[in-house]
Design an enzyme around this catalytic site. Structure first.
Site, mmCIF file in Angstrom:
data_model
loop_
_atom_site.group_PDB
_atom_site.id
_atom_site.type_symbol
_atom_site.label_atom_id
_atom_site.label_comp_id
_atom_site.label_asym_id
_atom_site.label_seq_id
_atom_site.Cartn_x
_atom_site.Cartn_y
_atom_site.Cartn_z
ATOM 1 N N LYS A 1 11.188 12.821 41.049
ATOM 2 C CA LYS A 1 11.729 12.318 42.314
ATOM 3 C C LYS A 1 13.199 12.748 42.473
ATOM 4 O O LYS A 1 13.659 13.029 43.567
ATOM 5 C CB LYS A 1 11.587 10.794 42.392
ATOM 6 C CG LYS A 1 10.119 10.336 42.548
ATOM 7 C CD LYS A 1 9.967 8.828 42.748
ATOM 8 C CE LYS A 1 8.499 8.424 42.889
ATOM 9 N NZ LYS A 1 8.260 7.017 43.155
ATOM 10 N N GLY B 1 2.740 0.624 39.859
ATOM 11 C CA GLY B 1 2.097 1.436 40.902
ATOM 12 C C GLY B 1 0.663 1.809 40.548
ATOM 13 O O GLY B 1 -0.264 1.614 41.337
ATOM 14 N N ARG B 2 0.455 2.336 39.342
ATOM 15 C CA ARG B 2 -0.889 2.816 38.983
ATOM 16 C C ARG B 2 -1.842 1.691 38.625
ATOM 17 O O ARG B 2 -2.994 1.929 38.314
ATOM 18 C CB ARG B 2 -0.796 3.859 37.867
ATOM 19 C CG ARG B 2 -0.098 3.396 36.608
ATOM 20 C CD ARG B 2 0.271 4.596 35.734
ATOM 21 N NE ARG B 2 1.088 4.217 34.596
ATOM 22 C CZ ARG B 2 2.407 4.038 34.629
ATOM 23 N NH1 ARG B 2 3.058 4.184 35.777
ATOM 24 N NH2 ARG B 2 3.089 3.722 33.550
ATOM 25 N N GLU C 1 7.676 12.064 49.635
ATOM 26 C CA GLU C 1 6.409 12.550 50.201
ATOM 27 C C GLU C 1 5.853 11.558 51.229
ATOM 28 O O GLU C 1 5.462 11.928 52.341
ATOM 29 C CB GLU C 1 5.357 12.723 49.097
ATOM 30 C CG GLU C 1 5.638 13.836 48.115
ATOM 31 C CD GLU C 1 6.389 13.357 46.869
ATOM 32 O OE1 GLU C 1 7.214 12.406 46.988
ATOM 33 O OE2 GLU C 1 6.175 13.934 45.795
ATOM 34 N N LYS D 1 5.367 1.314 47.117
ATOM 35 C CA LYS D 1 5.984 0.174 46.447
ATOM 36 C C LYS D 1 7.491 0.145 46.720
ATOM 37 O O LYS D 1 8.052 -0.863 47.087
ATOM 38 C CB LYS D 1 5.694 0.272 44.945
ATOM 39 C CG LYS D 1 6.239 -0.876 44.136
ATOM 40 C CD LYS D 1 5.809 -0.763 42.685
ATOM 41 C CE LYS D 1 6.559 -1.785 41.840
ATOM 42 N NZ LYS D 1 6.221 -1.713 40.423
ATOM 43 N N GLU E 1 0.131 8.842 32.544
ATOM 44 C CA GLU E 1 1.446 8.350 32.940
ATOM 45 C C GLU E 1 1.838 7.141 32.079
ATOM 46 O O GLU E 1 3.011 6.853 31.895
ATOM 47 C CB GLU E 1 1.403 7.946 34.421
ATOM 48 C CG GLU E 1 2.760 7.960 35.095
ATOM 49 C CD GLU E 1 2.638 7.847 36.610
ATOM 50 O OE1 GLU E 1 2.309 8.868 37.240
ATOM 51 O OE2 GLU E 1 2.843 6.763 37.140
ATOM 52 N N HIS F 1 -22.234 23.096 34.751
ATOM 53 C CA HIS F 1 -22.297 24.490 35.198
ATOM 54 C C HIS F 1 -20.911 25.108 35.262
ATOM 55 O O HIS F 1 -20.716 26.143 35.888
ATOM 56 C CB HIS F 1 -22.993 24.556 36.560
ATOM 57 C CG HIS F 1 -24.391 24.041 36.511
ATOM 58 N ND1 HIS F 1 -25.487 24.861 36.373
ATOM 59 C CD2 HIS F 1 -24.865 22.769 36.517
ATOM 60 C CE1 HIS F 1 -26.591 24.124 36.320
ATOM 61 N NE2 HIS F 1 -26.231 22.842 36.398
HETATM 62 C C1 G6Q Z 1 2.761 4.770 39.310
HETATM 63 C C2 G6Q Z 1 3.907 5.622 39.506
HETATM 64 C C3 G6Q Z 1 3.825 6.546 40.675
HETATM 65 C C4 G6Q Z 1 4.040 5.854 42.007
HETATM 66 C C5 G6Q Z 1 4.285 6.897 43.078
HETATM 67 C C6 G6Q Z 1 4.478 6.307 44.445
HETATM 68 O O1 G6Q Z 1 2.654 3.946 38.444
HETATM 69 O O2 G6Q Z 1 5.063 4.891 39.497
HETATM 70 O O3 G6Q Z 1 2.629 7.266 40.726
HETATM 71 O O4 G6Q Z 1 2.942 5.060 42.337
HETATM 72 O O5 G6Q Z 1 5.379 7.670 42.713
HETATM 73 O O6 G6Q Z 1 5.541 5.396 44.431
HETATM 74 P P1 G6Q Z 1 5.765 4.425 45.644
HETATM 75 O O7 G6Q Z 1 4.585 3.524 45.743
HETATM 76 O O8 G6Q Z 1 7.023 3.679 45.335
HETATM 77 O O9 G6Q Z 1 5.883 5.281 46.862
#
Ligand code: G6Q
Length: 548
Positions: free
Chosen positions: A513, A268-269, A213, A207, A354, A385
């Site tokens: 971050k 994002g989520r 990463e 996003k 989150e 199990h």
């Molecule tokens: C989701 C969070 C988090 C995010 C990641 C990746 O709601 O904000 O999990 O999706 O940190 O972020 P980017 O999509 O900006 O790389």
């Protein structure tokens, strides 16, 4: 809207008294007293049977939970969210993932503008891209048809697409999907070892397009690809991106025609319904992606229109509040009896924890009640199990959400019957337990002497009285998966309203971050910085050993 204080609300006071009164009543006696219990405490809706009769509730509790939802302003909050108000106040954003699955004919206004045409414009481009790739019209740099797609993203840009793709890949047709998320190079290396650069499409999903990463994995994947391909120009054929930060994508070097945008009113989520779901479309086909959206849209409609008593997301949320705040259960196990949903608990863990893992209320002060529980789980029967021992006899009660499907997804039909028998037996056992008398009778029948029986019996008794709900769908399909995900999204939202927290920010993630950025230059050897003795001890040990 004025902040809602759960514990000082009138319904919370009555719920506290009801929870005290319920303590002396065993779940199995609630069933014994009322032959209609399952009918009373279940909702049958469009291919989904939601059975919450094994929750520790009676009619008074349900009525009071509905009252609590009303008192907390749930109805007003639902409308505020759906109509594009900036309910994510700490980030100044609207929350409109529901607009991502709106039908073309619907109108969803944000700052006076209908956003549905923008959504469908991107969907149209995604459809065309998916069609061209899957039909073989768009080919790799050596003229071969694409076979694999690698989604490079993390958190919300990984968990949703990975979960859905895994859930639907066996019953749909498309590219083989791979997901690279961790900045541990082992993740990328293992995927690159499995794919052929000539037939692999990489989608960089971020996003913000600033996530360490994802950028590290994307740069490394690009370098690996360029080394194998005929040159940098081939990147335009094999790399696509999904982001709201189009400038940064341009700098990375992805062709504009392969870039799919979305909007800052998508968290994002909550973004798998947007172009973040491109890897789903490519791995499961466009029809499946559309059906996934349609299933979610159906649940949105149910959520927005059904009265609270028969509203599955609202009831799920309020039962969760009952368990968390009035019975003090601190975690919730999510157990899908479906191997395809093996990533569902991990996905939901992020969506829920989150969103509602927060102690600061909407007024900026610390809340005085508990908020989000720990969410965890694994598919059944594997979990049986492993950790089910603790669910049955652990010192803490852990409510369970069982998720199951009437239709099998494999041709091994007998397996499915066994799978379902296990699922139903587990919720029955958690509820009933096993009495001392039942144990004594079993041991006697097995031929144990009285002395032997007395010795072993206490360990074999199960108190039971442990609550669970079962979500029983007709079948696992893109549509029912869309319903399931949207159901939990709405549940999380409602709980955030009742707990008076802002569910759509994530300062804990932002902190992570920031922190690594301070330590990285020190580990790279260039900078000195002050840390506590533990952190600097770890840094010195790392530097000392990695130099050897
Ligand atoms: C989701 C969070 C988090 C995010 C990641 C990746 O709601 O904000 O999990 O999706 O940190 O972020 P980017 O999509 O900006 O790389």
């Amino acid at each position: 809207m004025k902040p809602f204080d759960l514990l000082s609300s009138a319904s919370a006071k009555r719920l506290t008294a009801l929870s005290e009164a319920m303590k002396s009543t065993h779940l199995k006696s609630l069933f014994a007293e009322d032959a209609e219990r399952n009918n009373k405490f279940s909702i049958d809706h469009n291919g989904l049977f939601f059975d919450f009769s094994k929750q520790k509730i009676n009619e008074e509790v349900v009525a009071e939970l509905v009252e609590l939802a009303k008192e907390a302003g749930v109805a007003e909050s639902i409308e505020a969210q759906f109509s594009g108000e900036k309910i994510n106040q700490t980030e100044g954003r609207a929350v409109l993932h529901t607009a991502l699955r709106a039908a073309k004919s619907e109108e969803v206004r944000f700052e006076g503008v209908n956003v549905v045409p923008f959504v469908h414009e991107v969907l149209g481009r995604m459809e065309e891209f998916t069609r061209a790739i899957l039909s073989g019209e768009r080919k790799g740099y050596t003229g071969k048809t694409f076979t694999d797609v690698v989604n490079i993203g993390i958190g919300g840009s990984d968990l949703g697409p990975a979960m859905v793709s895994k859930a639907l890949e066996a019953s749909t047709n498309g590219l083989k999907a791979h997901f690279v998320s961790n900045v541990d190079g082992a993740d990328l290396a293992s995927v690159l070892n499995q794919v052929n650069p000539e037939t692999t499409l990489f989608i960089v999903v971020s996003k913000t397009f600033t996530t360490q990463e994802t950028l590290a994995n994307a740069e490394a994947a690009k370098a690996w690809f360029i080394e194998k391909a005929t040159g940098e120009a081939d990147v335009a054929i094999h790399f696509a991106a999904v982001s709201t930060n189009l400038d940064a994508v341009g700098i990375f070097g992805i062709a504009a025609s392969n870039v799919f945008g979305f909007w800052d009113w998508v968290g994002g989520r909550y973004s798998l319904w947007s172009s973040v779901g491109l890897s789903i479309a490519l791995s499961c086909g466009w029809k499946a992606f559309e059906e996934l959206l349609a299933g979610a849209r159906e649940m949105d409609h149910h959520f927005r229109t059904a009265s609270f008593e028969v509203n599955i997301p609202v009831m799920t949320a309020m039962l969760g509040v009952w368990n968390r705040n009035f019975n003090n259960y601190s975690s919730l196990a999510i157990i899908p009896y479906s191997q395809e949903l093996s990533r569902f608990a991990a996905y939901l863990q992020q969506a829920d924890m989150e969103s509602n893992g927060k102690y600061v209320g909407r007024d900026g002060a610390k809340v005085s009640h508990q908020t989000g529980p720990v969410i965890w789980g694994e598919p059944g029967t594997n979990g049986q199990h492993a950790f089910f021992q603790l669910l049955h006899q652990g010192t803490e009660v852990i409510p369970v959400d069982f998720i199951a499907y009437i239709q099998p997804t494999s041709s091994f039909k007998d397996h499915h019957t066994k799978l379902m028998a296990n699922c139903f037996a587990q919720s029955e056992a958690l509820m009933n337990g096993k009495s001392a008398q039942q144990v004594a009778e079993q041991l006697e029948a097995a031929g144990l002497t009285e002395e032997e029986r007395a010795k072993v019996a206490p360990f074999k008794v199960f108190e039971g009285d442990r609550p669970s709900s079962t979500l029983l769908f007709n079948e696992l399909s893109p549509k029912s998966l869309g319903q399931l995900i949207a159901l939990y999204e709405h549940k999380i939202f409602i709980q955030g309203v009742v707990w008076n927290v802002f569910s759509y920010d994530q300062w804990g993630v932002e902190l992570g971050k920031e922190l690594a950025k301070r330590i990285l230059p020190v580990l790279e050897g260039g900078q000195k910085s002050e840390f506590d003795s533990s952190t600097s001890g770890l840094i010195h040990r790392f530097l000392g050993s990695s130099e050897k």
